[in-house]
Design a protein around this motif. Structure first.
Motif, PDB file in Angstrom:
ATOM      1  N   VAL A   8       0.809  -1.217   0.000  1.00  0.00           N
ATOM      2  CA  VAL A   8       0.000   0.000   0.000  1.00  0.00           C
ATOM      3  C   VAL A   8       0.840   1.264   0.000  1.00  0.00           C
ATOM      4  O   VAL A   8       0.299   2.362  -0.011  1.00  0.00           O
ATOM      5  CB  VAL A   8      -1.005   0.026   1.179  1.00  0.00           C
ATOM      6  CG1 VAL A   8      -2.036  -1.057   1.026  1.00  0.00           C
ATOM      7  CG2 VAL A   8      -0.306  -0.082   2.515  1.00  0.00           C
ATOM      8  N   GLY A   9       2.146   1.128  -0.001  1.00  0.00           N
ATOM      9  CA  GLY A   9       3.011   2.291  -0.053  1.00  0.00           C
ATOM     10  C   GLY A   9       4.258   2.076   0.764  1.00  0.00           C
ATOM     11  O   GLY A   9       4.449   1.030   1.387  1.00  0.00           O
ATOM     12  N   GLY A  10       5.107   3.091   0.740  1.00  0.00           N
ATOM     13  CA  GLY A  10       6.348   2.982   1.484  1.00  0.00           C
ATOM     14  C   GLY A  10       7.056   4.315   1.547  1.00  0.00           C
ATOM     15  O   GLY A  10       6.518   5.350   1.133  1.00  0.00           O
ATOM     16  N   SER A  11       8.272   4.275   2.072  1.00  0.00           N
ATOM     17  CA  SER A  11       9.051   5.508   2.172  1.00  0.00           C
ATOM     18  C   SER A  11      10.535   5.183   2.260  1.00  0.00           C
ATOM     19  O   SER A  11      10.930   4.087   2.642  1.00  0.00           O
ATOM     20  CB  SER A  11       8.633   6.312   3.402  1.00  0.00           C
ATOM     21  OG  SER A  11       8.950   5.601   4.595  1.00  0.00           O
ATOM     22  N   PHE A  12      11.310   6.179   1.873  1.00  0.00           N
ATOM     23  CA  PHE A  12      12.749   6.191   2.092  1.00  0.00           C
ATOM     24  C   PHE A  12      12.995   7.399   2.989  1.00  0.00           C
ATOM     25  O   PHE A  12      12.489   8.492   2.720  1.00  0.00           O
ATOM     26  CB  PHE A  12      13.530   6.395   0.788  1.00  0.00           C
ATOM     27  CG  PHE A  12      13.380   5.286  -0.211  1.00  0.00           C
ATOM     28  CD1 PHE A  12      13.853   4.008   0.057  1.00  0.00           C
ATOM     29  CD2 PHE A  12      12.781   5.526  -1.441  1.00  0.00           C
ATOM     30  CE1 PHE A  12      13.728   2.993  -0.885  1.00  0.00           C
ATOM     31  CE2 PHE A  12      12.661   4.518  -2.386  1.00  0.00           C
ATOM     32  CZ  PHE A  12      13.131   3.251  -2.103  1.00  0.00           C
ATOM     33  N   SER A  13      13.749   7.207   4.054  1.00  0.00           N
ATOM     34  CA  SER A  13      14.095   8.345   4.898  1.00  0.00           C
ATOM     35  C   SER A  13      15.556   8.229   5.295  1.00  0.00           C
ATOM     36  O   SER A  13      16.175   7.180   5.161  1.00  0.00           O
ATOM     37  CB  SER A  13      13.196   8.396   6.141  1.00  0.00           C
ATOM     38  OG  SER A  13      13.362   7.246   6.925  1.00  0.00           O
ATOM     39  N   ARG A  14      16.079   9.339   5.771  1.00  0.00           N
ATOM     40  CA  ARG A  14      17.474   9.325   6.195  1.00  0.00           C
ATOM     41  C   ARG A  14      17.654  10.271   7.361  1.00  0.00           C
ATOM     42  O   ARG A  14      16.928  11.261   7.523  1.00  0.00           O
ATOM     43  CB  ARG A  14      18.409   9.692   5.053  1.00  0.00           C
ATOM     44  CG  ARG A  14      18.242  11.113   4.574  1.00  0.00           C
ATOM     45  CD  ARG A  14      19.119  11.397   3.373  1.00  0.00           C
ATOM     46  NE  ARG A  14      18.875  12.762   2.949  1.00  0.00           N
ATOM     47  CZ  ARG A  14      19.779  13.723   2.979  1.00  0.00           C
ATOM     48  NH1 ARG A  14      20.995  13.460   3.375  1.00  0.00           N
ATOM     49  NH2 ARG A  14      19.473  14.934   2.584  1.00  0.00           N
ATOM     50  N   SER A  15      18.586   9.917   8.190  1.00  0.00           N
ATOM     51  CA  SER A  15      19.032  10.764   9.289  1.00  0.00           C
ATOM     52  C   SER A  15      20.539  10.539   9.377  1.00  0.00           C
ATOM     53  O   SER A  15      21.059   9.638   8.717  1.00  0.00           O
ATOM     54  CB  SER A  15      18.318  10.380  10.590  1.00  0.00           C
ATOM     55  OG  SER A  15      18.555   9.038  10.910  1.00  0.00           O
ATOM     56  N   PRO A  16      21.255  11.326  10.163  1.00  0.00           N
ATOM     57  CA  PRO A  16      22.710  11.152  10.185  1.00  0.00           C
ATOM     58  C   PRO A  16      23.123   9.709  10.478  1.00  0.00           C
ATOM     59  O   PRO A  16      22.736   9.121  11.479  1.00  0.00           O
ATOM     60  CB  PRO A  16      23.158  12.090  11.311  1.00  0.00           C
ATOM     61  CG  PRO A  16      22.094  13.150  11.323  1.00  0.00           C
ATOM     62  CD  PRO A  16      20.812  12.427  10.999  1.00  0.00           C
ATOM     63  N   GLY A  17      23.857   9.118   9.534  1.00  0.00           N
ATOM     64  CA  GLY A  17      24.406   7.792   9.723  1.00  0.00           C
ATOM     65  C   GLY A  17      23.487   6.627   9.418  1.00  0.00           C
ATOM     66  O   GLY A  17      23.909   5.484   9.498  1.00  0.00           O
ATOM     67  N   ILE A  18      22.236   6.893   9.060  1.00  0.00           N
ATOM     68  CA  ILE A  18      21.338   5.775   8.796  1.00  0.00           C
ATOM     69  C   ILE A  18      20.271   6.172   7.791  1.00  0.00           C
ATOM     70  O   ILE A  18      19.834   7.319   7.753  1.00  0.00           O
ATOM     71  CB  ILE A  18      20.698   5.241  10.089  1.00  0.00           C
ATOM     72  CG1 ILE A  18      20.091   3.857   9.848  1.00  0.00           C
ATOM     73  CG2 ILE A  18      19.680   6.199  10.646  1.00  0.00           C
ATOM     74  CD1 ILE A  18      19.935   3.053  11.099  1.00  0.00           C
ATOM     75  N   ARG A  19      19.889   5.220   6.967  1.00  0.00           N
ATOM     76  CA  ARG A  19      18.762   5.423   6.066  1.00  0.00           C
ATOM     77  C   ARG A  19      17.744   4.315   6.349  1.00  0.00           C
ATOM     78  O   ARG A  19      18.104   3.229   6.826  1.00  0.00           O
ATOM     79  CB  ARG A  19      19.195   5.427   4.613  1.00  0.00           C
ATOM     80  CG  ARG A  19      19.707   4.101   4.132  1.00  0.00           C
ATOM     81  CD  ARG A  19      20.169   4.128   2.692  1.00  0.00           C
ATOM     82  NE  ARG A  19      20.329   2.743   2.237  1.00  0.00           N
ATOM     83  CZ  ARG A  19      20.853   2.392   1.099  1.00  0.00           C
ATOM     84  NH1 ARG A  19      21.274   3.301   0.253  1.00  0.00           N
ATOM     85  NH2 ARG A  19      20.954   1.124   0.764  1.00  0.00           N
ATOM     86  N   THR A  20      16.503   4.595   6.067  1.00  0.00           N
ATOM     87  CA  THR A  20      15.433   3.649   6.352  1.00  0.00           C
ATOM     88  C   THR A  20      14.587   3.442   5.112  1.00  0.00           C
ATOM     89  O   THR A  20      14.255   4.397   4.421  1.00  0.00           O
ATOM     90  CB  THR A  20      14.524   4.190   7.486  1.00  0.00           C
ATOM     91  OG1 THR A  20      15.333   4.474   8.630  1.00  0.00           O
ATOM     92  CG2 THR A  20      13.466   3.185   7.865  1.00  0.00           C
TER      93      THR A  20
END
Length: 160
Positions: A77-89
C-alpha cells in the motif's frame, strides 16, 4: 499463518548505514522478489507528483529531502525512504490478509532477508521462523555496518 482478522496492515522496515541511495538496491530487490513493492509514484507530499521513470530523479529527491514517500501496487500500500545522520530507512506497508497465501508469504520472506545478504559476510543474517515471528511470520535483526534488516511490525485494525 495466524487467523487473527484484526491485523490489517504489516510494515516492514530496513535500517541501513550505507551512505549510498537505497533506490537502485530497492528496485533490484523488488524485481527479484516482490514486484508489487516497486515504487510507482513518489514525492514528499500527497498527491505524489512524480512517476518512477528514471531512478536517478528519485535518488536526487532523497538526497535533497529527509523523507520521500512512494506508492506501490496491491498487496503493498506504499512505502518511504528516509534518512538521518548515519542511517537510512526503507519501509513498505502491506495488506495483511493476502500474506496468508504461501506464495506471497515466501516472496515477502525472500525480500525481507535479501537486503542483509548484500551486507559484508561478517554481518549476521536475519532469523526467520513462523513459530516465533509474531503476527505475520517474519522477524529478524542483523548487526553490522550496513544494510541492517531490523524488524517488522503489525498494526491491528477493526474487523468488519
Amino acid at each position: 499463518m495466524p487467523t487473527d482478522s484484526r491485523t490489517q496492515l504489516v510494515e516492514l522496515t530496513w535500517y541501513d548505514a550505507s551512505p549510498t541511495s537505497p533506490v537502485d538496491d530497492w528496485l533490484s530487490l523488488c524485481a527479484q522478489h516482490l514486484p508489487a513493492a516497486k515504487p510507482r509514484r513518489y514525492g514528499t507530499c500527497e498527491p505524489l507528483p512524480h512517476r518512477l521513470g528514471n531512478p536517478t530523479a528519485m535518488t536526487k529527491l532523497i538526497e535533497e529531502d529527509d523523507l520521500v514517500f512512494f506508492s506501490t501496487a496491491t498487496p503493498c500500500v506504499g512505502g518511504s525512504f528516509s534518512r538521518s545522520p548515519g542511517i537510512r530507512t526503507t519501509e513498505v506497508s502491506m495488506l495483511a490478509p493476502p500474506l496468508r497465501e504461501p506464495e506471497l508469504m515466501s516472496a515477502v520472506h525472500d525480500l525481507f532477508v535479501a537486503s542483509p545478504q548484500r551486507a559484508p559476510a561478517s554481518s549476521p543474517r536475519p532469523r526467520w521462523s513462523p513459530e516465533s515471528a509474531g503476527t505475520v511470520g517474519l522477524s529478524g535483526s542483523t548487526k553490522g555496518p550496513s544494510r541492517q534488516c531490523v524488524s517488522t511490525t503489525t498494526r491491528a485494525g477493526s474487523s468488519g
